[in-house]
Design a protein around this motif. Structure first.
Motif, PDB file in Angstrom:
ATOM      1  N   LEU A  55       0.844  -1.188   0.000  1.00 55.34           N
ATOM      2  CA  LEU A  55       0.000   0.000   0.000  1.00 55.34           C
ATOM      3  C   LEU A  55       0.883   1.242   0.000  1.00 55.34           C
ATOM      4  O   LEU A  55       1.808   1.353   0.805  1.00 55.34           O
ATOM      5  CB  LEU A  55      -0.907   0.001   1.237  1.00 55.34           C
ATOM      6  CG  LEU A  55      -1.854   1.192   1.408  1.00 55.34           C
ATOM      7  CD1 LEU A  55      -2.851   1.287   0.244  1.00 55.34           C
ATOM      8  CD2 LEU A  55      -2.580   1.089   2.744  1.00 55.34           C
ATOM      9  N   LEU A  77       0.695   5.548   0.060  1.00 56.23           N
ATOM     10  CA  LEU A  77      -0.226   6.611   0.452  1.00 56.23           C
ATOM     11  C   LEU A  77       0.387   7.998   0.310  1.00 56.23           C
ATOM     12  O   LEU A  77       1.537   8.217   0.698  1.00 56.23           O
ATOM     13  CB  LEU A  77      -0.644   6.427   1.913  1.00 56.23           C
ATOM     14  CG  LEU A  77      -1.375   5.143   2.270  1.00 56.23           C
ATOM     15  CD1 LEU A  77      -1.482   4.992   3.775  1.00 56.23           C
ATOM     16  CD2 LEU A  77      -2.745   5.113   1.618  1.00 56.23           C
ATOM     17  N   THR A  90      -6.625  11.828   0.558  1.00 55.35           N
ATOM     18  CA  THR A  90      -5.492  10.906   0.537  1.00 55.35           C
ATOM     19  C   THR A  90      -5.496  10.122  -0.765  1.00 55.35           C
ATOM     20  O   THR A  90      -6.492   9.513  -1.130  1.00 55.35           O
ATOM     21  CB  THR A  90      -5.576   9.945   1.742  1.00 55.35           C
ATOM     22  OG1 THR A  90      -5.348  10.709   2.937  1.00 55.35           O
ATOM     23  CG2 THR A  90      -4.545   8.832   1.660  1.00 55.35           C
ATOM     24  N   TRP A 136      -4.110   6.933  -2.879  1.00 51.24           N
ATOM     25  CA  TRP A 136      -3.655   5.595  -2.512  1.00 51.24           C
ATOM     26  C   TRP A 136      -3.448   4.749  -3.767  1.00 51.24           C
ATOM     27  O   TRP A 136      -4.088   4.962  -4.793  1.00 51.24           O
ATOM     28  CB  TRP A 136      -4.627   4.905  -1.556  1.00 51.24           C
ATOM     29  CG  TRP A 136      -5.996   4.693  -2.115  1.00 51.24           C
ATOM     30  CD1 TRP A 136      -7.051   5.561  -2.060  1.00 51.24           C
ATOM     31  CD2 TRP A 136      -6.468   3.542  -2.838  1.00 51.24           C
ATOM     32  NE1 TRP A 136      -8.134   5.021  -2.699  1.00 51.24           N
ATOM     33  CE2 TRP A 136      -7.808   3.784  -3.193  1.00 51.24           C
ATOM     34  CE3 TRP A 136      -5.884   2.337  -3.214  1.00 51.24           C
ATOM     35  CZ2 TRP A 136      -8.573   2.861  -3.896  1.00 51.24           C
ATOM     36  CZ3 TRP A 136      -6.656   1.411  -3.927  1.00 51.24           C
ATOM     37  CH2 TRP A 136      -7.967   1.678  -4.254  1.00 51.24           C
ATOM     38  N   LEU A 145      -2.497   0.446  -4.508  1.00 56.96           N
ATOM     39  CA  LEU A 145      -2.349  -0.856  -3.870  1.00 56.96           C
ATOM     40  C   LEU A 145      -1.900  -1.884  -4.901  1.00 56.96           C
ATOM     41  O   LEU A 145      -2.534  -2.044  -5.943  1.00 56.96           O
ATOM     42  CB  LEU A 145      -3.690  -1.285  -3.272  1.00 56.96           C
ATOM     43  CG  LEU A 145      -3.699  -2.625  -2.549  1.00 56.96           C
ATOM     44  CD1 LEU A 145      -3.209  -2.446  -1.113  1.00 56.96           C
ATOM     45  CD2 LEU A 145      -5.099  -3.217  -2.559  1.00 56.96           C
ATOM     46  N   ASN A 196      -6.001   1.897  -7.584  1.00 58.34           N
ATOM     47  CA  ASN A 196      -5.654   3.205  -7.024  1.00 58.34           C
ATOM     48  C   ASN A 196      -6.874   4.097  -6.966  1.00 58.34           C
ATOM     49  O   ASN A 196      -7.892   3.817  -7.603  1.00 58.34           O
ATOM     50  CB  ASN A 196      -4.548   3.868  -7.846  1.00 58.34           C
ATOM     51  CG  ASN A 196      -4.794   3.798  -9.343  1.00 58.34           C
ATOM     52  OD1 ASN A 196      -4.442   2.801  -9.966  1.00 58.34           O
ATOM     53  ND2 ASN A 196      -5.413   4.819  -9.912  1.00 58.34           N
ATOM     54  N   THR A 243      -8.574   7.863  -4.607  1.00 54.99           N
ATOM     55  CA  THR A 243      -8.458   8.846  -3.533  1.00 54.99           C
ATOM     56  C   THR A 243      -9.595   8.605  -2.546  1.00 54.99           C
ATOM     57  O   THR A 243     -10.629   8.026  -2.905  1.00 54.99           O
ATOM     58  CB  THR A 243      -8.552  10.304  -4.043  1.00 54.99           C
ATOM     59  OG1 THR A 243      -9.811  10.495  -4.668  1.00 54.99           O
ATOM     60  CG2 THR A 243      -7.422  10.640  -4.998  1.00 54.99           C
ATOM     61  N   LEU A 269      -8.202   1.978   6.620  1.00 56.58           N
ATOM     62  CA  LEU A 269      -7.032   1.090   6.569  1.00 56.58           C
ATOM     63  C   LEU A 269      -7.435  -0.353   6.891  1.00 56.58           C
ATOM     64  O   LEU A 269      -7.005  -1.295   6.216  1.00 56.58           O
ATOM     65  CB  LEU A 269      -5.954   1.547   7.565  1.00 56.58           C
ATOM     66  CG  LEU A 269      -5.172   2.795   7.205  1.00 56.58           C
ATOM     67  CD1 LEU A 269      -4.363   3.256   8.413  1.00 56.58           C
ATOM     68  CD2 LEU A 269      -4.267   2.538   6.004  1.00 56.58           C
ATOM     69  N   ILE A 311       3.684  -0.869   3.958  1.00 56.57           N
ATOM     70  CA  ILE A 311       3.063   0.422   3.668  1.00 56.57           C
ATOM     71  C   ILE A 311       4.167   1.442   3.420  1.00 56.57           C
ATOM     72  O   ILE A 311       5.112   1.562   4.202  1.00 56.57           O
ATOM     73  CB  ILE A 311       2.176   0.909   4.825  1.00 56.57           C
ATOM     74  CG1 ILE A 311       1.051  -0.097   5.102  1.00 56.57           C
ATOM     75  CG2 ILE A 311       1.614   2.302   4.519  1.00 56.57           C
ATOM     76  CD1 ILE A 311       0.241   0.209   6.352  1.00 56.57           C
ATOM     77  N   PHE A 320       4.650   5.623   2.548  1.00 52.04           N
ATOM     78  CA  PHE A 320       3.917   6.883   2.530  1.00 52.04           C
ATOM     79  C   PHE A 320       4.853   8.012   2.130  1.00 52.04           C
ATOM     80  O   PHE A 320       6.060   7.928   2.318  1.00 52.04           O
ATOM     81  CB  PHE A 320       3.241   7.180   3.880  1.00 52.04           C
ATOM     82  CG  PHE A 320       4.180   7.348   5.035  1.00 52.04           C
ATOM     83  CD1 PHE A 320       4.653   8.598   5.395  1.00 52.04           C
ATOM     84  CD2 PHE A 320       4.585   6.240   5.777  1.00 52.04           C
ATOM     85  CE1 PHE A 320       5.520   8.751   6.473  1.00 52.04           C
ATOM     86  CE2 PHE A 320       5.449   6.374   6.852  1.00 52.04           C
ATOM     87  CZ  PHE A 320       5.923   7.636   7.199  1.00 52.04           C
ATOM     88  N   GLU A 350      -3.583  11.162  -6.137  1.00 51.88           N
ATOM     89  CA  GLU A 350      -3.592   9.808  -6.676  1.00 51.88           C
ATOM     90  C   GLU A 350      -2.331   9.545  -7.499  1.00 51.88           C
ATOM     91  O   GLU A 350      -1.720   8.484  -7.401  1.00 51.88           O
ATOM     92  CB  GLU A 350      -4.854   9.607  -7.518  1.00 51.88           C
ATOM     93  CG  GLU A 350      -5.064   8.195  -7.985  1.00 51.88           C
ATOM     94  CD  GLU A 350      -6.398   8.015  -8.693  1.00 51.88           C
ATOM     95  OE1 GLU A 350      -6.601   6.922  -9.248  1.00 51.88           O
ATOM     96  OE2 GLU A 350      -7.246   8.938  -8.700  1.00 51.88           O
ATOM     97  N   ALA A 402       0.606   8.880  -5.190  1.00 56.47           N
ATOM     98  CA  ALA A 402       0.546   7.546  -4.584  1.00 56.47           C
ATOM     99  C   ALA A 402       0.967   6.472  -5.589  1.00 56.47           C
ATOM    100  O   ALA A 402       1.710   5.548  -5.249  1.00 56.47           O
ATOM    101  CB  ALA A 402      -0.858   7.264  -4.051  1.00 56.47           C
TER     102      ALA A 402
END
Length: 172
Positions: free
Chosen positions: A22, A24, A30, A32, A34, A43, A45, A67, A80, A82, A154, A157
Motif C-alpha cells: 500500500l 499513500l 489521501t 492511494w 495498492l 488506485n 483517492t 485502513l 506500507i 507513505f 492519486e 501515490a
C-alpha cells in the motif's frame, strides 16, 4: 523463491502470491495505490474531510477504519509506503498530515506491518527525472505509465508505489 513471493498451499497445491503493498499520499484527500496479491495495481483517492458535526478525532477514526477495510478486503497488507513531507505550507495541513501519519504508524505497529516514509523529491525524481517536478509533470509521468489518476494525490501515490516496487521490490 524470491522474497517478493509468498507461497500458500491451496486445494490444488502451492499458489504463488505477490505481497500486498500500500502506498499513500497522506492528506485530507489521501491518494492511494495498492499492489494486490494478484499483482494488479488499483488506485484512487479517499476524503477524510470532517463534516460540521464531527469531533476533532473523527477524521482519524475514519482513516483507521479505511485502513482496516483495505487490509480486510485486499490484504493482509505486507508493507506500507507513505510520502514523507518535511515542510507543509499551512499549519492546518501540517496538523492533518501529522495526525494521519501518527494514526497510520500506530495502526501498522499494532499489526506488525512494516512502513516507511519516502521523501517527496525521491518520488518525483524517480517518476520524472526531476526532484522538484511540478504537479502537472507528475500527472503526465504517471499517465505515460498507463494510469489515469483523478488528481495529483492519486498520481503521487501511484508514483510512490512504482518507486517502491522498482527500487525496493516493494518491501520496507
Amino acid at each position: 523463491m524470491s522474497s517478493a513471493v509468498i507461497a500458500e498451499t491451496g486445494d490444488s497445491g502451492p499458489v504463488d502470491r505477490a505481497p500486498c503493498i500500500l502506498a499513500l499520499d497522506l492528506g485530507t484527500t489521501t491518494g492511494w495505490a495498492l499492489h494486490g496479491h494478484d499483482g494488479l495495481i488499483t488506485n484512487g483517492t479517499v476524503s477524510f474531510r470532517p463534516s460540521r458535526f464531527d469531533g476533532g478525532g473523527m477524521r482519524y477514526l475514519r482513516f483507521t477504519n479505511w485502513l482496516t477495510e483495505i487490509d480486510r478486503m485486499s490484504g493482509p497488507i505486507s508493507t506500507i509506503w507513505f510520502e514523507e513531507v518535511r515542510r507543509r505550507a499551512g499549519t492546518d495541513a501540517a496538523h492533518v498530515y501529522g495526525g494521519l501519519m501518527a494514526t497510520l504508524t500506530a495502526w501498522a505497529e499494532l499489526r506488525g506491518v512494516p512502513y516507511e516514509g519516502v521523501p517527496v523529491g525521491t518520488i518525483k525524481k524517480h517518476a520524472t527525472g526531476k526532484g522538484n517536478a511540478a504537479k502537472q509533470a507528475m500527472l503526465e509521468a504517471v499517465r505515460a505509465r498507463g494510469f489515469d489518476p483523478a488528481d495529483d494525490n492519486e498520481a503521487d501515490a501511484i508514483a510512490l508505489l512504482l518507486w517502491a516496487i522498482e527500487t525496493k521490490g516493494g518491501m520496507a
